[in-house]
Write a protein that holds these residues in place. Sequence first.
Motif, PDB file in Angstrom:
ATOM      1  N   ASN A  68       0.757  -0.951  -0.482  1.00 39.41           N
ATOM      2  CA  ASN A  68      -0.275  -0.088   0.360  1.00 39.41           C
ATOM      3  C   ASN A  68       1.120   1.287   0.228  1.00 39.41           C
ATOM      4  O   ASN A  68       0.963   1.954   0.900  1.00 39.41           O
ATOM      5  CB  ASN A  68      -1.072  -0.922   1.110  1.00 39.41           C
ATOM      6  N   ARG A  69       1.956   0.684  -0.888  1.00 42.83           N
ATOM      7  CA  ARG A  69       2.728   2.097  -0.954  1.00 42.83           C
ATOM      8  C   ARG A  69       2.068   3.519  -1.214  1.00 42.83           C
ATOM      9  O   ARG A  69       2.532   4.656  -0.915  1.00 42.83           O
ATOM     10  CB  ARG A  69       4.158   2.050  -1.868  1.00 42.83           C
ATOM     11  N   HIS A  70       0.967   3.743  -1.775  1.00 39.32           N
ATOM     12  CA  HIS A  70       0.826   5.130  -2.101  1.00 39.32           C
ATOM     13  C   HIS A  70      -0.017   5.871  -0.876  1.00 39.32           C
ATOM     14  O   HIS A  70       0.231   6.907  -0.870  1.00 39.32           O
ATOM     15  CB  HIS A  70      -1.179   4.717  -3.235  1.00 39.32           C
ATOM     16  N   LEU A  71       0.176   5.330   0.305  1.00 41.31           N
ATOM     17  CA  LEU A  71      -0.627   5.589   1.461  1.00 41.31           C
ATOM     18  C   LEU A  71       0.297   6.576   1.623  1.00 41.31           C
ATOM     19  O   LEU A  71       0.300   7.481   2.588  1.00 41.31           O
ATOM     20  CB  LEU A  71      -0.985   4.821   2.237  1.00 41.31           C
ATOM     21  N   LEU A  72       1.468   6.061   1.921  1.00 43.38           N
ATOM     22  CA  LEU A  72       2.399   7.111   1.401  1.00 43.38           C
ATOM     23  C   LEU A  72       3.272   8.223   1.154  1.00 43.38           C
ATOM     24  O   LEU A  72       4.756   8.777   1.175  1.00 43.38           O
ATOM     25  CB  LEU A  72       4.250   6.146   1.692  1.00 43.38           C
ATOM     26  N   GLY A  73       2.695   7.978  -0.155  1.00 43.35           N
ATOM     27  CA  GLY A  73       2.983   9.228  -0.886  1.00 43.35           C
ATOM     28  C   GLY A  73       3.834   9.492  -2.572  1.00 43.35           C
ATOM     29  O   GLY A  73       4.277   9.433  -2.965  1.00 43.35           O
ATOM     30  N   PHE A  74       3.842   7.611  -2.663  1.00 43.54           N
ATOM     31  CA  PHE A  74       4.344   6.693  -3.318  1.00 43.54           C
ATOM     32  C   PHE A  74       3.519   6.388  -4.502  1.00 43.54           C
ATOM     33  O   PHE A  74       3.600   5.471  -5.453  1.00 43.54           O
ATOM     34  CB  PHE A  74       5.199   5.761  -2.999  1.00 43.54           C
ATOM     35  N   ASP A  75       2.250   7.198  -5.308  1.00 43.03           N
ATOM     36  CA  ASP A  75       1.259   6.482  -5.744  1.00 43.03           C
ATOM     37  C   ASP A  75       1.609   6.948  -7.574  1.00 43.03           C
ATOM     38  O   ASP A  75       0.788   6.118  -8.135  1.00 43.03           O
ATOM     39  CB  ASP A  75      -0.159   6.502  -5.379  1.00 43.03           C
ATOM     40  N   ASN A  76       2.579   7.838  -8.120  1.00 40.90           N
ATOM     41  CA  ASN A  76       2.757   7.650  -9.334  1.00 40.90           C
ATOM     42  C   ASN A  76       4.134   8.051  -8.912  1.00 40.90           C
ATOM     43  O   ASN A  76       4.867   8.759  -8.063  1.00 40.90           O
ATOM     44  CB  ASN A  76       2.078   9.077  -9.327  1.00 40.90           C
ATOM     45  N   VAL A 469       1.991  20.870  17.277  1.00 38.90           N
ATOM     46  CA  VAL A 469       2.183  19.342  18.245  1.00 38.90           C
ATOM     47  C   VAL A 469       2.475  18.198  17.185  1.00 38.90           C
ATOM     48  O   VAL A 469       2.475  17.583  17.666  1.00 38.90           O
ATOM     49  CB  VAL A 469       2.152  19.620  19.586  1.00 38.90           C
ATOM     50  N   TRP A 470       1.223  18.792  16.052  1.00 43.12           N
ATOM     51  CA  TRP A 470       0.071  16.957  15.623  1.00 43.12           C
ATOM     52  C   TRP A 470      -0.575  17.883  15.105  1.00 43.12           C
ATOM     53  O   TRP A 470      -1.353  17.992  15.232  1.00 43.12           O
ATOM     54  CB  TRP A 470      -0.486  16.355  16.923  1.00 43.12           C
ATOM     55  N   VAL A 471      -0.223  17.768  13.648  1.00 45.26           N
ATOM     56  CA  VAL A 471      -0.802  17.694  12.452  1.00 45.26           C
ATOM     57  C   VAL A 471      -1.978  16.643  12.350  1.00 45.26           C
ATOM     58  O   VAL A 471      -1.519  16.046  11.696  1.00 45.26           O
ATOM     59  CB  VAL A 471      -0.275  18.308  11.015  1.00 45.26           C
ATOM     60  N   PRO A 472      -3.015  17.119  11.822  1.00 53.99           N
ATOM     61  CA  PRO A 472      -3.948  16.475  11.378  1.00 53.99           C
ATOM     62  C   PRO A 472      -4.498  16.346   9.855  1.00 53.99           C
ATOM     63  O   PRO A 472      -5.003  16.638   9.664  1.00 53.99           O
ATOM     64  CB  PRO A 472      -5.423  16.587  12.334  1.00 53.99           C
ATOM     65  N   PHE A 473      -3.496  15.234   9.444  1.00 57.41           N
ATOM     66  CA  PHE A 473      -3.102  14.910   8.657  1.00 57.41           C
ATOM     67  C   PHE A 473      -4.219  14.068   7.822  1.00 57.41           C
ATOM     68  O   PHE A 473      -4.522  13.529   9.108  1.00 57.41           O
ATOM     69  CB  PHE A 473      -1.776  14.455   8.073  1.00 57.41           C
ATOM     70  N   THR A 474      -4.471  14.032   6.790  1.00 50.48           N
ATOM     71  CA  THR A 474      -5.964  12.761   6.128  1.00 50.48           C
ATOM     72  C   THR A 474      -5.519  11.771   6.230  1.00 50.48           C
ATOM     73  O   THR A 474      -6.121  10.914   5.876  1.00 50.48           O
ATOM     74  CB  THR A 474      -6.713  13.574   5.451  1.00 50.48           C
ATOM     75  N   SER A 475      -3.878  11.689   5.863  1.00 50.21           N
ATOM     76  CA  SER A 475      -2.922  10.431   5.580  1.00 50.21           C
ATOM     77  C   SER A 475      -2.094  10.561   5.774  1.00 50.21           C
ATOM     78  O   SER A 475      -0.871  11.592   6.053  1.00 50.21           O
ATOM     79  CB  SER A 475      -3.049  10.163   4.241  1.00 50.21           C
ATOM     80  N   GLU A 476      -1.964   9.091   5.789  1.00 43.80           N
ATOM     81  CA  GLU A 476       0.257   9.165   6.272  1.00 43.80           C
ATOM     82  C   GLU A 476       1.111   9.491   5.108  1.00 43.80           C
ATOM     83  O   GLU A 476       2.189   9.402   5.697  1.00 43.80           O
ATOM     84  CB  GLU A 476       0.500   7.662   6.591  1.00 43.80           C
ATOM     85  N   ALA A 477       1.092  10.406   3.884  1.00 37.89           N
ATOM     86  CA  ALA A 477       1.631  10.531   2.932  1.00 37.89           C
ATOM     87  C   ALA A 477       1.592  12.551   3.071  1.00 37.89           C
ATOM     88  O   ALA A 477       2.829  13.235   3.021  1.00 37.89           O
ATOM     89  CB  ALA A 477       0.957  11.047   1.363  1.00 37.89           C
ATOM     90  N   LYS A 478       0.759  12.728   4.087  1.00 39.94           N
ATOM     91  CA  LYS A 478       0.915  14.124   5.066  1.00 39.94           C
ATOM     92  C   LYS A 478       0.649  15.174   3.961  1.00 39.94           C
ATOM     93  O   LYS A 478       1.669  16.043   3.722  1.00 39.94           O
ATOM     94  CB  LYS A 478       2.335  14.567   5.440  1.00 39.94           C
ATOM     95  N   GLU A 479      -0.080  15.427   3.129  1.00 36.87           N
ATOM     96  CA  GLU A 479      -0.403  16.044   1.977  1.00 36.87           C
ATOM     97  C   GLU A 479      -1.739  17.100   2.380  1.00 36.87           C
ATOM     98  O   GLU A 479      -1.876  18.544   1.138  1.00 36.87           O
ATOM     99  CB  GLU A 479      -0.755  15.970   0.601  1.00 36.87           C
ATOM    100  N   ALA A 480      -2.743  16.534   3.055  1.00 37.38           N
ATOM    101  CA  ALA A 480      -3.661  18.077   3.289  1.00 37.38           C
ATOM    102  C   ALA A 480      -4.255  17.753   4.773  1.00 37.38           C
ATOM    103  O   ALA A 480      -3.949  16.831   5.926  1.00 37.38           O
ATOM    104  CB  ALA A 480      -5.140  16.775   2.292  1.00 37.38           C
ATOM    105  N   ILE A 481      -4.504  18.307   5.066  1.00 36.68           N
ATOM    106  CA  ILE A 481      -4.834  18.764   6.966  1.00 36.68           C
ATOM    107  C   ILE A 481      -6.286  18.734   6.649  1.00 36.68           C
ATOM    108  O   ILE A 481      -7.229  19.361   5.724  1.00 36.68           O
ATOM    109  CB  ILE A 481      -4.364  20.345   7.021  1.00 36.68           C
TER     110      ILE A 481
END
Length: 585
Positions: A68-76, A469-481
């Motif tokens: 599931n590498r797309h969850l970490l930002g490696f989707d393309n 102290v803890w940014v609530p990202f929508t996924s592990e890719a850390k691209e959206a709040i």
Amino acid sequence: MGKTLKTKKAESKKSAKAARKSAENGKPAKIKESVPKEVRQEKPPEAIAEKLAKQQREISVSEFFAKNRHLLGFDNPTRALLTSVKEAVDNALDACEEAGILPEVKVHIKELSESRYYVTVEDNGPGVVKEQVPRVFGKLLYGSKFHRLKMNRGQQGIGISAVCLYSQLTTGKSFKVTSKTEGAKKAYFFEIMIDTGRNEPIVSKQDSIEWDKKSGVKVEFEVEGRYLKGEKGVDEYLRIVSLANPHVAVHYITPAKEKFHYTRLLKEMPVVPKEIKPHPYGVELGNLGKIIKESPARNIKGVLMHEFSRVSEKVASEVLATAGVDSRIKPGKIEFINIEKIFNAFHKVKIMAPPTNCITPIGEEKLVKAMENFAKGEYITAKTRQPAVYRGNPFIIEAAVNYMIPDYPQDEQIKVYRLANRVPLLYQPGACAITKAIQDVDWRGYGVSQSKDQIPYGPMAVIVHIASVWVPFTSEAKEAIAHYSEIIKEIKLALQECGRQLSIFINKKRRLMYQQQRRSIFQRYIPEVARALSVLAKTKKEPIEKKLFSMSKSVTEFEEKQEKEQQTQIEQKKVEKAEKEGENE
């Protein structure tokens, strides 16, 4: 073949004879029953549940993310190359800042083929000790930031080890690390891979080498990817890093061998954030039970005072009294029902907001200076909001507006830069709370073109930065709040304050243009009027013309001053109204 009729009769007579003999002896006869072969079963069939049980096994986190590498930002490929560089740079900046070192980062991307790149990222940080290198870079969910409540770029202990995993999956090559700590004579060199079944590092090579550097870390890896210029590539990411981190120097060599040097604008380090304890408003029931059970405190009152921020002896007593729990209960013997009572009591007692020394914002002056260096427009304004809280986590919102940027199209949407803990967010803008807040602001009231519920249009750039102290990202890719109402509200208030300042500038500019138009129209006819008056008065034309020009200037300046005073009063009323609305929200 089936039995013949004759054979069946013989077997029947034999059975009858055996029965008579047994009856004479007083014993029951043992008659062998004839069962068809197709009905016989030597073993009972294996149950489905048992079959499934044999197939079940533990899944390691490395195996999960490998699939599931797309969850970490490696989707393309394009995003994969960006994510690889981003994680390495984030690690470098965090390490330097924590050690109090002004960061200097070198990034070199070398093209090996159309879809294969060799990446090198080097920093001047404190280095990583020899024993920790394999686990830091070769084990997922291993790090020093996850359990600490303080502002960091990294949060989960996944980033750089995920790059190692992606490199291994796409190229089969090892991840190379060179590390040197201050005072060490030599650097340590490692080649690392990840055992995905156990989520453990495999060190294929280890050596001591010469490295003419005081301290630092250099990572080298080969990845599958695609290099593109533009808004979502490595070039843009590093450019925005220099904007959000004016104390950082970045040296970058592209795959096309272009060289970019983003010089350090400020020679002072940002204040190092301090670690804080969890706040009662942000703790969840299950986590509260874990904290209580693991606490070394002698009683439950001591747990509340020493394990949470802003809980004094008075507050702890009030919480326990509200919950109806004895303050002398030992943490190891407390029942779950009492833990739940304490949890519910937290939200009934007024507790001071968490401390904010765990967060370091960029600052208004630094944001303006960075924007001027980035793309200087006609007017730049910035606002840093007061600290706020979501789920017990403190956060600060900053916003800046750069208006009338040269050579920027009038009919396109404004440029939006999203930042989280000084890290640029280039993907998933539609899923981000920052985009939502920008769309919700009525920009038309500030003199900027906007369609309903859309990003405004015009030659303008907007920066929004959330520090927490803890940014609530929508996924592990850390691209959206994530869309927390408290965060969206604070972003809107910051943008509205910038909008009001922008509105004053735009209105002033429009008034000046209007007065200039009036003056130019009047002055256009002055020569003809002066000539006619000189004929009637039988005097020279020049003195009359000079006097008329002087009168036109003084009249328009007086009207301009009156209008300016009236406009200032109107703007002041708008500010007061907006502040009241913010307080009501």
